[in-house]
Design an enzyme around this catalytic site. Structure first.
Site, mmCIF file in Angstrom:
data_model
loop_
_atom_site.group_PDB
_atom_site.id
_atom_site.type_symbol
_atom_site.label_atom_id
_atom_site.label_comp_id
_atom_site.label_asym_id
_atom_site.label_seq_id
_atom_site.Cartn_x
_atom_site.Cartn_y
_atom_site.Cartn_z
ATOM 1 N N GLU A 1 0.936 -60.310 -30.446
ATOM 2 C CA GLU A 1 1.449 -61.606 -31.197
ATOM 3 C C GLU A 1 2.817 -62.451 -31.777
ATOM 4 O O GLU A 1 3.345 -62.878 -32.618
ATOM 5 C CB GLU A 1 0.423 -61.786 -32.471
ATOM 6 C CG GLU A 1 -0.554 -61.221 -32.220
ATOM 7 C CD GLU A 1 -1.250 -61.499 -32.986
ATOM 8 O OE1 GLU A 1 -1.020 -62.016 -34.171
ATOM 9 O OE2 GLU A 1 -3.351 -61.528 -33.401
ATOM 10 N N GLU B 1 -8.532 -59.530 -28.407
ATOM 11 C CA GLU B 1 -8.671 -59.750 -30.196
ATOM 12 C C GLU B 1 -9.661 -60.631 -30.149
ATOM 13 O O GLU B 1 -9.408 -61.202 -30.572
ATOM 14 C CB GLU B 1 -7.358 -59.628 -31.354
ATOM 15 C CG GLU B 1 -6.705 -58.256 -31.308
ATOM 16 C CD GLU B 1 -6.313 -58.825 -32.489
ATOM 17 O OE1 GLU B 1 -6.293 -59.295 -33.607
ATOM 18 O OE2 GLU B 1 -5.138 -57.602 -32.145
#
Ligand SMILES: *[C@@H]1O[C@H](CO)[C@@H](O)[C@H](O)[C@H]1NC(C)=O
Ligand SMILES: *[C@@H]1O[C@H](CO)[C@@H](O)[C@H](O)[C@H]1NC(C)=O
Ligand SMILES: *[C@@H]1O[C@H](CO)[C@@H](O)[C@H](O)[C@H]1NC(C)=O
Ligand SMILES: *[C@@H]1O[C@H](CO)[C@@H](O)[C@H](O)[C@H]1NC(C)=O
Ligand SMILES: *[C@@H]1O[C@H](CO)[C@@H](O)[C@H](O)[C@H]1NC(C)=O
Ligand SMILES: *[C@@H]1O[C@H](CO)[C@@H](O)[C@H](O)[C@H]1NC(C)=O
Ligand SMILES: *[C@@H]1O[C@H](CO)[C@@H](O)[C@H](O)[C@H]1NC(C)=O
Ligand SMILES: *[C@@H]1O[C@H](CO)[C@@H](O)[C@H](O)[C@H]1NC(C)=O
Ligand SMILES: *[C@@H]1O[C@H](CO)[C@@H](O)[C@H](O)[C@H]1NC(C)=O
Length: 844
Positions: A184, A253
């Site tokens: 991320e 995710e």
């Protein structure tokens, strides 16, 4: 002749070798549609299970539960700070035995996604990077910085080599099909300027140079360079587009719930919405999907990130913290996976055609000339159901739902129609007992021992300076605790002494929590909340004439785990000011403060049974209550049975707990605010972590998981360090028990025969947890039963033989399926009415 036999023989050997080699070398490639493993396109359902968030004894069961849930792939991060506690000093034992975990996945016939990071965020202490790296001179994390890149490359290489050694990459015949570098970073790259951009390119290149034969991914990294695949993390990823048209759509995710913070509410994500998000992703061409988390587990010891992430990392995941499937979520998703797999061929081989069926209703149809056809029909309306015509057939779509039609005709699954069994679990308290206490004595009487921490500086001070230091820079996270003490002289003529009033003390802190003592007495506790670390305290303090000893115990509660330059976020006291003396304000911020890192009990390893043998524990007949800074020790038996166990700490204040030297973790039954919760959760509409909050006014975390494998048959040593004061006699082991298991299905519920498109009669599936069996039917009615689990009642229409039929088919079985057919039930009862079967069973 002989020579030609020999040649033939040699050829055979070569041929065999090639065969074996080719079979072993399943290099993983991809195209715009999917991953290609061993030449075959794959549609993959993956489940995140983090190895250090459970114990090795739980791993095989967790992996098995995932497989039974229709999962193909296990996904895990790698936790650098658990593996390299100090530079070059590696640990791969116990919960950190990564090769063992990978082997268990492999032995279960499953695949693995290895997210090396090594920055992982993950609500894990310091985002997974060792704290020592922050103190290597010149280091800045996650940018084009030489020391950081050096250590990151060193650790990444170590992990890759370790996986290669055991032939764990798919290219070597192993289970690992994807590896991730960084995590991320896209959100934060801009904050690092040009250095950030260079770092992304460097990280990708460094990863590719590891030559692992399977693709690398970077999640939420829009500028990940080809061939590294950018993947999506969110509650929904149907609109996600990979950075290059040559790349498959991967969802690393999907959050089926959310994490908790001490003092926060308990977030839930409904199973219907999780299923909706997954179905939408596959509807829109996705081919790899991962639940983060599928089993969240526990942040044992001081591994939780922060600040304030709870010890429980349950996440409202399909498998609960204790390793038990969570119903109906686990069961609903299992059915979803079955339905999606029935569409696998059509999804992977055909291009979709979008068909608009209404203003907010759409179908994606995957068909070709050969006749394979699968369709997903979505109703995006977040309020109302809608009936649509699709290929001349009428379908009623519940609001916010996706219907799956593996043959473009029959609906085998709708995300909003939950057929799965439901269960109710309860925490059944057991008194702490010890068979080592003489049998004549009351069983409740444990042999308690205590050790009282000194308030303030114990032993030799670490240093004395004027003013304050940064907490984390000082402890380097070797402990949560840092003592600060100073003395304050109060003139006997001070007004407040005569009036009997109290001056006000103001404290400012960057975080995370503190206890304030004056002259050895606890005056107050204060802390930040949510994930807001800084806080201010203002309150009256008891001072006496003459010299007063002020002692502040500053604490961290999990280090920051994400954000740009997050490693520079400090903690600790920055200002102490006293108001109400005759000279007005007294700023103690420049006073002389003496410091001590950690607790004496930590220094003496009081949590360690062997190391603390010679420590000066005091035997007590009754442990003291409401006493701050106290270590408690008791020898206890394992609770009976084999259900998972937790410590009920609702009557304690805040501290740390251990069993047999194993770190249970931080406990803190801090209460959630009493507002902004829902009674029932509406699954319709976009989810956010505050949408379905529960637990208002309750402790965010009351129970603390103690894995069964940590117990010995007797003589277990339970140690707790209590900071504020609690009542240890109220501590219980609670067993996590199923109190009810129910299922409820209507005869018109979409059903199908597993792995084929043949439609079957609606059926009802029951499964008891772990090795338990269906031992009784508390309720069973085919007809028009009413009510919900634990309050079912027979309706006007009822087949009197319902219980007999279910008993015949299910009794003493771990799982069973009962079809709503005329062979089983009196389907001719009350004609014209849709009949249902409702059951409640006991497992034992
Ligand atoms: C990593 O660093 C350690 C010492 O700090 C060294 O022994 C080891 O060889 C390095 N490993 C790699 C793969 O570079
Ligand atoms: C598999 O990948 C490895 C590493 O990139 C490479 O050395 C090998 O040649 C590849 N094998 C095949 C069969 O493509
Ligand atoms: C739907 O019905 C119309 C008219 O009844 C017919 O022309 C058409 O072929 C049918 N379509 C399908 C997909 O069956
Ligand atoms: C948490 O802190 C905020 C301010 O940062 C405050 O408004 C709120 O009331 C606090 N909540 C609790 C439960 O202490
Ligand atoms: C911690 O110490 C370093 C020097 O080692 C300093 O640069 C940094 O600003 C300090 N951090 C905080 C939060 O004070
Ligand atoms: C501490 O806080 C007081 C009251 O807010 C303020 O007057 C004082 O300047 C602060 N001292 C420091 C060193 O920041
Ligand atoms: C008090 O200490 C702060 C730094 O902690 C410093 O900025 C300030 O000048 C000091 N004030 C006095 C009066 O010494
Ligand atoms: C142990 O504790 C007792 C009472 O708590 C005290 O009298 C004794 O001095 C202590 N001994 C040591 C070695 O600290
Ligand atoms: C009830 O079920 C049992 C077992 O399936 C069967 O033997 C019996 O005949 C049934 N009785 C009725 C009234 O249907």
């Amino acid at each position: 002749m002989g020579s030609s036999v020999c040649t033939l023989f040699l050829l055979c050997i070569v041929w065999l070798y090639i065969l074996l080699f080719v079979e072993a070398a399943n290099n993983v490639t991809y195209d715009s549609k999917s991953l290609i493993i061993d030449g075959q396109r794959k549609l993959l359902i993956s489940a995140a299970i983090h190895y250090p968030r459970s114990v090795p004894a739980m791993w095989p069961g967790l992996v098995k539960t995932a497989k039974e849930g229709g999962v193909d792939v296990i996904e895990t991060y790698v936790f650098w700070n658990g593996h390299e506690p100090s530079p070059g000093n590696y640990y791969f034992g116990g919960r950190y035995d990564l090769p063992k975990f990978v082997k268990i996945v492999q032995d279960a016939g499953m695949l693995l996604i290895l997210r090396i990071g090594p920055f992982v965020a993950a609500e894990w202490n310091f985002g997974g990077i060792p704290v020592w790296l922050h103190y290597v001179p010149g280091t800045v994390f996650r940018t084009d910085n030489e020391p950081f890149k050096h250590y990151m490359q060193n650790f990444t290489t170590l992990i890759v080599n370790m996986m290669k050694k055991d032939k764990f990459f798919a290219s070597q015949g192993g289970p690992i099909i994807l590896a991730q570098v960084e995590n991320e970073y896209g959100y934060y790259e801009a904050a690092y300027g040009e250095g950030g951009k260079r770092y992304t390119q460097w990280a990708a290149k460094m990863a590719l140079s590891q030559n692992i034969g399977v693709p690398w991914i970077m999640c939420q990294q829009w500028d990940a360079p080809d061939p590294v695949i950018n993947t999506c993390n969110s509650f929904y990823c149907d609109d996600f587009k990979p950075s290059y048209p040559t790349m498959p759509k991967i969802w690393t995710e999907n959050w089926p719930g959310w994490f908790k913070t001490f003092g926060g509410r308990d977030p839930h994500r409904p199973a219907e919405d999780v299923a909706y998000a997954v179905a939408r992703f596959f509807q829109k061409g996705g081919s790899v999907h991962n639940y983060y988390m599928y089993h969240g587990g526990t942040n044992f010891g001081r591994t939780s990130g922060g600040p304030f992430i709870t010890t429980s990392y349950d996440y409202d995941a399909p498998v609960d913290e204790y390793g038990l499937p969570r119903f109906p979520k686990w069961g609903h998703l299992k059915e979803l996976h079955r339905a999606i797999k029935l569409c696998e061929r059509a999804l992977l081989n055909n291009k979709p055609t979008l068909v608009h069926l209404g203003p907010k209703q759409e179908a994606d149809v995957y068909d070709d000339q050969s006749g394979t056809c699968a369709a997903f029909i979505a109703n995006l309306d977040d309020k109302d159901e809608k009936t649509v015509q699709f290929r001349n057939v009428s379908y009623t779509l519940p609001a916010w739902s996706v219907s799956i039609l593996p043959d473009c005709k029959n609906v085998v699954f709708n995300t909003a129609k939950v057929k799965s069994q439901t269960s109710t679990v309860e925490m059944v308290p057991e008194l702490l007992q010890s068979s080592m206490v003489s049998p004549n004595k009351d069983l409740k009487a444990l042999n308690w021992e205590i050790y009282v921490e000194k308030v303030g500086i114990w032993g030799k001070p670490d240093f004395t300076i004027n003013g304050f230091v940064d907490h984390i820079n000082t402890t380097k996270d070797t402990t949560d605790y840092l003592w600060h003490t100073t003395s304050l002289f109060v003139d006997k003529n001070e007004e407040f002494l005569k009036k009997g009033s109290k001056p006000t003390l103001l404290i400012e802190s960057k975080g995370h929590a503190l206890h304030l003592f004056v002259n050895g007495i606890l005056q107050a506790s204060a802390s930040g909340n949510g994930t807001v670390s800084p806080f201010k305290f203002k309150g009256p303090v008891s001072l006496k004439a003459g010299k007063n000893e002020i002692a502040i115990l500053s604490m961290t509660v999990g280090l920051q785990n994400a954000g740009s330059f997050y490693e520079w976020v400090g903690a600790g006291v920055t200002n102490v000011t006293l108001k109400g003396l005759k000279h007005g304000t007294n700023d103690l911020s420049n006073a002389t403060w003496t410091y001590k890192i950690g607790l004496e009990g930590e220094h003496l390893s009081l949590y360690d049974v062997d190391a603390s043998k010679n420590a000066n524990w005091t035997k007590v007949s009754e442990p003291p209550k409401s006493q701050p800074l106290t270590w408690y020790k008791a020898v206890v038996d394992a609770p009976p049975g084999d259900e998972p166990v937790a410590l009920d700490m609702v009557h304690m204040g805040k501290g740390l707990a251990w069993l047999n030297g194993e770190q249970i973790g931080r406990y803190w039954p801090r209460k959630a605010p009493s507002d902004k919760c829902v009674k029932t959760c509406d699954y319709r509409g976009k989810f956010n972590p505050d949408k379905c909050n529960m637990g208002c006014g309750q402790p965010t975390q009351r129970w603390y998981h103690v894995p069964r494998s940590w117990f010995k048959p007797s003589g277990n040593v339970l140690v707790m360090f209590e900071e504020k004061g609690g009542d240890p006699t109220q501590i219980r082991f609670s067993r996590r028990k199923l109190s009810a298991l129910c299922a409820h299905v209507a005869e018109d519920h979409p059903s199908f025969v597993t792995n084929s498109l043949q439609k079957s009669k609606a059926n009802l599936e029951l499964k008891c947890p772990m090795d338990t069996q269906i031992s009784a039917f508390k309720f069973a009615s085919y007809g028009t039963p009413t009510g919900t689990c634990q309050s079912f009642a027979v309706g006007d229409c009822h087949d009197p033989n319902s219980t007999a039929i279910l008993e015949k088919q299910c009794l003493n079985k771990n799982e069973c399926t009962v079809e709503l057919t005329k062979e089983n039930f009196k389907t001719e009862l009350c004609p014209g009415i849709t009949k249902k079967l409702a059951v409640e069973v006991t497992c034992s």
